[in-house]
Design a protein around this motif. Structure first.
Motif, PDB file in Angstrom:
ATOM      1  N   ASP A  30     -37.757  11.447  51.913  1.00 35.03           N
ATOM      2  CA  ASP A  30     -36.742  12.281  51.253  1.00 35.03           C
ATOM      3  C   ASP A  30     -35.770  12.876  52.275  1.00 35.03           C
ATOM      4  O   ASP A  30     -34.565  12.912  52.054  1.00 35.03           O
ATOM      5  N   ALA A  31     -36.306  13.335  53.401  1.00 26.76           N
ATOM      6  CA  ALA A  31     -35.479  13.977  54.426  1.00 26.76           C
ATOM      7  C   ALA A  31     -34.454  13.017  55.030  1.00 26.76           C
ATOM      8  O   ALA A  31     -33.364  13.439  55.422  1.00 26.76           O
ATOM      9  N   VAL A  32     -34.801  11.726  55.098  1.00 24.81           N
ATOM     10  CA  VAL A  32     -33.865  10.738  55.663  1.00 24.81           C
ATOM     11  C   VAL A  32     -33.151   9.953  54.551  1.00 24.81           C
ATOM     12  O   VAL A  32     -32.534   8.916  54.814  1.00 24.81           O
ATOM     13  N   PHE A  33     -33.269  10.441  53.327  1.00 23.71           N
ATOM     14  CA  PHE A  33     -32.589   9.868  52.162  1.00 23.71           C
ATOM     15  C   PHE A  33     -33.002   8.435  51.868  1.00 23.71           C
ATOM     16  O   PHE A  33     -32.205   7.638  51.384  1.00 23.71           O
ATOM     17  N   SER A  34     -34.263   8.124  52.153  1.00 22.66           N
ATOM     18  CA  SER A  34     -34.781   6.796  51.823  1.00 22.66           C
ATOM     19  C   SER A  34     -35.231   6.798  50.365  1.00 22.66           C
ATOM     20  O   SER A  34     -36.043   7.623  49.966  1.00 22.66           O
ATOM     21  N   THR A  35     -34.711   5.873  49.611  1.00 16.53           N
ATOM     22  CA  THR A  35     -35.090   5.759  48.203  1.00 16.53           C
ATOM     23  C   THR A  35     -36.037   4.583  47.962  1.00 16.53           C
ATOM     24  O   THR A  35     -36.330   4.249  46.818  1.00 16.53           O
ATOM     25  N   SER A  36     -36.516   3.981  49.039  1.00 18.63           N
ATOM     26  CA  SER A  36     -37.403   2.830  48.915  1.00 18.63           C
ATOM     27  C   SER A  36     -38.657   3.205  48.134  1.00 18.63           C
ATOM     28  O   SER A  36     -39.344   4.162  48.472  1.00 18.63           O
ATOM     29  N   PRO A  37     -38.981   2.437  47.090  1.00 17.34           N
ATOM     30  CA  PRO A  37     -40.215   2.711  46.363  1.00 17.34           C
ATOM     31  C   PRO A  37     -41.452   2.552  47.241  1.00 17.34           C
ATOM     32  O   PRO A  37     -42.494   3.146  46.969  1.00 17.34           O
TER      33      PRO A  37
END
Length: 148
Positions: A30-37
């Motif tokens: 979340d902190a690095v804006f990763s939306t990978s499931p």
């Protein structure tokens, strides 16, 4: 006190093991804006062939911190945190970090050079799993400002 030029080649013992927790992986993603499931959904990670959540590649900095603490705490190093600027970071992965991993990090100072009155310190941190297998090497470049 200036940076000790004899740091080049100095290695530190492995930092205490770091246990990778699912919630930490999610928080970091979340902190690095990763939306990978793969970093958020255990079932998606397992369907992709992983045992658990997959941490973003830069998660290695979290594991690396214990090793950096040794260098920063080394009174002989001459590195004062208030004069440090993190200049560069690279990662070479053998495999992704996954939740459930128990990792150790060992840092070696690989280079010291002076540039314009400042000191550039290069260090490699090798992160290994509980079996001693390589997971990632984090290479960092710090600029340590000259004494005022």
């Amino acid at each position: 006190m200036p940076v000790n030029p004899d740091l080049a080649g100095r290695g530190y013992p492995p930092a205490p093991p770091y246990r990778v927790e699912r919630e930490r992986v999610r928080q970091f993603a979340d902190a690095v804006f990763s939306t990978s499931p793969l970093s958020h959904d255990v079932e998606a990670a397992r369907a992709a062939g992983y045992t658990d959540l997959v941490a973003p590649p830069t998660f290695a900095v979290v594991v690396q911190q214990g090793a950096w603490d040794q260098l920063m705490g080394d009174e002989d190093a001459g590195i004062e945190l208030s004069r440090v600027l993190h200049g560069e970071q690279r990662f070479t992965q053998t495999r992704p970090i996954v939740a459930g991993d128990e990792l150790t990090a060992a840092l070696t100072v690989t280079g010291i050079r002076s540039v314009g009155g400042n000191t550039m310190v290069t260090a490699e941190t090798v992160v290994s799993d509980a079996d001693g297998a390589h997971v990632v090497t984090a290479t960092s470049l710090l600029m340590v400002g000259a004494d005022a």
